[in-house]
Design an enzyme around this catalytic site. Structure first.
Site, PDB file in Angstrom:
ATOM      1  N   GLU A   1       0.804  -1.214   0.000  1.00 12.14           N
ATOM      2  CA  GLU A   1       0.000   0.000   0.000  1.00 12.14           C
ATOM      3  C   GLU A   1       0.845   1.276   0.000  1.00 12.14           C
ATOM      4  O   GLU A   1       1.683   1.478   0.880  1.00 12.14           O
ATOM      5  CB  GLU A   1      -0.926  -0.005   1.226  1.00 12.14           C
ATOM      6  CG  GLU A   1      -1.715   1.264   1.445  1.00 12.14           C
ATOM      7  CD  GLU A   1      -2.712   1.531   0.339  1.00 12.14           C
ATOM      8  OE1 GLU A   1      -2.795   2.697  -0.103  1.00 12.14           O
ATOM      9  OE2 GLU A   1      -3.411   0.586  -0.085  1.00 12.14           O
TER      10      GLU A   1
ATOM     11  N   THR B   1      -5.813   1.700  -5.682  1.00 13.46           N
ATOM     12  CA  THR B   1      -5.441   0.296  -5.481  1.00 13.46           C
ATOM     13  C   THR B   1      -6.189  -0.629  -6.428  1.00 13.46           C
ATOM     14  O   THR B   1      -5.615  -1.583  -6.958  1.00 13.46           O
ATOM     15  CB  THR B   1      -5.702  -0.142  -4.031  1.00 13.46           C
ATOM     16  OG1 THR B   1      -4.875   0.631  -3.161  1.00 13.46           O
ATOM     17  CG2 THR B   1      -5.379  -1.615  -3.826  1.00 13.46           C
TER      18      THR B   1
ATOM     19  N   HIS C   1      -1.092   3.667   4.715  1.00 14.48           N
ATOM     20  CA  HIS C   1      -2.212   4.312   4.038  1.00 14.48           C
ATOM     21  C   HIS C   1      -2.435   5.698   4.618  1.00 14.48           C
ATOM     22  O   HIS C   1      -2.330   5.902   5.831  1.00 14.48           O
ATOM     23  CB  HIS C   1      -3.471   3.456   4.222  1.00 14.48           C
ATOM     24  CG  HIS C   1      -4.594   3.802   3.307  1.00 14.48           C
ATOM     25  ND1 HIS C   1      -5.210   5.020   3.291  1.00 14.48           N
ATOM     26  CD2 HIS C   1      -5.218   3.057   2.362  1.00 14.48           C
ATOM     27  CE1 HIS C   1      -6.172   5.016   2.394  1.00 14.48           C
ATOM     28  NE2 HIS C   1      -6.190   3.832   1.805  1.00 14.48           N
TER      29      HIS C   1
ATOM     30  N   ASP D   1       1.388  -0.107  -5.026  1.00 11.78           N
ATOM     31  CA  ASP D   1       0.170   0.010  -5.834  1.00 11.78           C
ATOM     32  C   ASP D   1      -0.029   1.399  -6.438  1.00 11.78           C
ATOM     33  O   ASP D   1      -0.493   1.547  -7.559  1.00 11.78           O
ATOM     34  CB  ASP D   1      -1.058  -0.427  -5.041  1.00 11.78           C
ATOM     35  CG  ASP D   1      -1.259   0.355  -3.758  1.00 11.78           C
ATOM     36  OD1 ASP D   1      -0.375   1.144  -3.368  1.00 11.78           O
ATOM     37  OD2 ASP D   1      -2.311   0.174  -3.109  1.00 11.78           O
ATOM     38  N   HIS D   2       0.324   2.455  -5.679  1.00 14.31           N
ATOM     39  CA  HIS D   2       0.140   3.827  -6.179  1.00 14.31           C
ATOM     40  C   HIS D   2       0.929   4.773  -5.298  1.00 14.31           C
ATOM     41  O   HIS D   2       1.560   4.360  -4.324  1.00 14.31           O
ATOM     42  CB  HIS D   2      -1.339   4.218  -6.214  1.00 14.31           C
ATOM     43  CG  HIS D   2      -2.047   4.063  -4.893  1.00 14.31           C
ATOM     44  ND1 HIS D   2      -1.879   4.939  -3.837  1.00 14.31           N
ATOM     45  CD2 HIS D   2      -2.905   3.120  -4.440  1.00 14.31           C
ATOM     46  CE1 HIS D   2      -2.613   4.555  -2.816  1.00 14.31           C
ATOM     47  NE2 HIS D   2      -3.241   3.441  -3.141  1.00 14.31           N
TER      48      HIS D   2
END
Length: 659
Positions: free
Chosen positions: A259, A303, A419, A478-479
């Site tokens: 994440e 995600t 996150h 993921d990003h």
């Protein structure tokens, strides 16, 4: 007769004076919001002028609707229209503060799935945001104090004149915008451009029209339209590297979505300590391949977009998330491709199955099992973040489910701890926060370190279980985790100013592929998330030449190394085409030579072509017309994800907003 005309003229002037006050207040507020909240990349006085005038046409048009009424009804209409437009503006402000993007119709459709945003929403809201509703209070105050003037019925001709003026101003605005940005409405992948040139409200109208057209596209599509895509894909599909093809045949596969992890955190030290010591050791100690020029390409789906690209080698959409808007399409995903090889497929996630509409999308992918939050202990508050289960208990509780899977298996783990807003881990690790003074950036290093510890724990558990020596492990960021809003703090982290080009380079995310029995290394190929599916399939000995995919095997010797982004930027081995400017990757400076500029433009055009063709596949659901050799189409009715013995029920307060 002249007296009557003069009287009517004065009455019209009085009747419209309050209207113009309402329009002026909203115009000023919107322009102020542009300056305060949005980074629209204004480069010259002409663009600044367009930014200034673009709220006017929509304000005139929408508020003119109130002129069809008279008296109290008109005043109520003024207030209601102002509240609606103010809400649209503020919703975009709050959304932009983290996503650096604007709300689209598909995003609004996602709102129910992303309910319960918890602490993330609080991080984005300020008491000073009342400013964005101050004109509403002024309008109400003027009405209450009877300063709104006469509100007599206007002639239809007068109202239509106002509306026509709004349309003419918009056409003038659009014409001037096309001078500075040709084909603005036909080739733009970047919502920042649309808002910069046309404004938030006009962008919203444009988005509604585009969304309607998208719905119609699927209904109008037929089998002949897949031919163009098929021809392009097959002519841009390099042969697999024979030295790597089949090296992992019949092995298990584990994907781990890390994440929000960006590459700048790898090998980074804070207060003399490594942020990710375990990940830093993977190449040397575990024999993994590490791709240091690997980029995420996610859009508004974050995600879920990353998952979509990793599973299908198709791009996410320019608006909204595929998971929300096209979950019932036909797909030829990796887990579906492996079914004939006897693979069991499973997803592990410490949030509930409705989040990002995963339970519906996974049915289209053909996943056999989905272990969502109902399979985990969600009662211990110190084990939770706003979005679900922390990484360490998540991996620990997942191991019994993983070891129970029939082998070979294809599995995916979605982590959550690292996150936004990167908090709630002070008691989980002794790693100190950063010292930039930016809370989000400083917290990021602590949560990234916690995730690194959890990954090391997971690797150790895999070794103890006996799975490690027969399992391909793919771990990917993921990003982005740190948005443009934190460029000043990131400048302190990097020791240099974060320019537009530098920010584009920061979209690198780590990719590790560990293949048992194969010695890894650092691989510098320019690559992205769409490239992973064909890479892993080839490692497993599965040829992808008959499938529609836009990625290229990371180990192929003649891959072209082009990375297109959803905002229209394109990065290649030699060039970076960012916000319309071509940069040299060696110097970081804009390219000056005409011949090299042309070469850079060709790279950009190639990237755009791939995005357009992929969008065509998704929007028109073209894979329903395409049947690869030996592939059995997935029947969604064969897959349901119901936990017969749930440990808990979905709690909206534990379903955070995905960033």
């Amino acid at each position: 007769m002249n007296l009557l005309k003069n009287k009517m003229g004065k009455m019209t002037s009085v009747n419209l004076s309050f209207f113009f006050i309402v329009v002026l207040l909203f115009w000023i507020k919107t322009y102020a919001a542009y300056q305060i909240e949005f980074n629209l990349g204004i480069q010259n006085a002409f663009q600044h002028f367009l930014l200034f005038i673009n709220p006017l046409s929509s304000a005139l048009l929408f508020f003119s609707l109130a002129l069809f009424w008279k008296g109290r009804a008109r005043n109520i209409a003024f207030v209601l229209i102002n509240v609606l437009l103010s809400f649209v503006l503020y919703a975009n402000i709050a959304y932009y503060r983290f996503f650096n993007d604007f709300i689209t119709v598909p995003v609004l459709m996602q709102a129910k799935s992303n309910a319960g945003i918890g602490s993330s929403a609080m991080e984005l809201i300020s008491i000073f945001d009342l400013f964005y509703f101050v004109d509403t209070f002024i309008i109400i105050g003027l009405i209450v104090m009877k300063k709104a003037g006469l509100q007599e019925k206007l002639r239809i001709r007068t109202v239509m004149s106002v509306m026509t003026s709004a349309v003419l101003i918009f056409l003038l605005n659009l014409g001037l915008a096309n001078i500075d940005r040709p084909e603005l409405l036909t080739r733009s992948f970047d919502r920042n451009y649309l808002v910069k040139y046309l404004g938030v409200n006009n962008f919203t109208i444009y988005d509604l029209v585009q969304n309607s057209k998208t719905t119609a596209k699927r209904a109008m599509a037929d089998s002949s339209e897949i031919s163009e895509v098929e021809n392009y894909v097959k002519s841009n599909n390099p042969k697999p590297n024979p030295e790597m093809f089949g090296k992992a045949k019949d092995m298990n596969v584990i994907y781990v979505s890390m994440e929000s992890l960006q590459t700048f955190a790898i090998d980074k030290k804070v207060n003399g300590k490594e942020v990710t010591p375990f990940l830093n050791s993977l190449v040397k100690d575990e024999g993994a391949f590490y791709f240091d020029n690997f980029f995420h390409q996610t859009g508004q789906g974050k995600t879920s977009d990353a998952e979509f690209m990793m599973e299908n080698s198709l791009f996410g959409l320019p608006q909204g998330a595929v998971y929300m808007t096209h979950a019932e399409n036909t797909y030829q995903s990796a887990p579906a491709m492996l079914k004939d090889e006897g693979y069991t497929s499973a997803v592990f996630h410490g949030n509930y199955k409705t989040f990002w509409n995963r339970s519906e999308m996974y049915r289209s992918f053909g996943y056999d099992k989905f272990y969502d939050a109902t399979y985990y202990d969600m009662e211990k508050q110190d084990h939770l973040v706003s979005y679900g289960l922390k990484d360490k208990p998540f991996f620990k509780e997942s191991m019994p489910y993983l070891t129970s899977l029939k082998q070979p298996f294809y599995s995916k783990f979605l982590t959550l701890s690292n996150h936004f807003p990167f908090d709630r881990h002070e008691k989980d690790t002794d790693f100190q926060k950063g010292t930039t003074g930016d809370k989000v950036v400083d917290n990021y290093f602590q949560t990234a370190h916690y995730m690194d510890q959890s990954l090391e724990q997971f690797f150790n558990d895999l070794k103890k279980s006996g799975l490690y020596d027969n399992t391909v492990i793919v771990m990917y960021g993921d990003h982005y985790g740190i948005s443009e809003n934190h460029n000043e703090a990131m400048g302190k982290v990097l020791g240099e100013e974060v320019t537009d080009n530098k920010h584009a380079q920061l979209q690198r995310v780590p990719l590790y592929i560990r293949v048992p029995g194969v010695k890894g290394e650092v691989n510098h190929t320019y690559s992205s998330q769409v490239d992973v599916m064909p890479t892993v399939m080839h490692l497993l000995g599965q040829d992808t030449k008959d499938y529609i995919h836009f990625g290229q095997d990371l180990f192929a010797k003649d891959r072209d190394e082009i990375v297109p982004f959803r905002n229209g930027d394109v990065i290649s081995k030699e060039f970076s085409h960012v916000k319309g400017v071509c940069y040299d990757n060696v110097t970081g400076e804009p390219v000056q030579e005409a011949e090299r500029k042309q070469a850079c433009q060709q790279v950009s055009d190639e990237g755009t072509k791939r995005l357009e063709l992929s969008d065509k596949v998704v929007y028109e659901d073209l894979l329903r017309f395409y049947q690869p050799k030996d592939f059995k189409k997935i029947d969604r009715n064969d897959y349901q994800y119901v936990n017969p013995n749930p440990k808990n029920s979905p709690n909206p307060e534990q379903q955070g907003a995905e960033h």
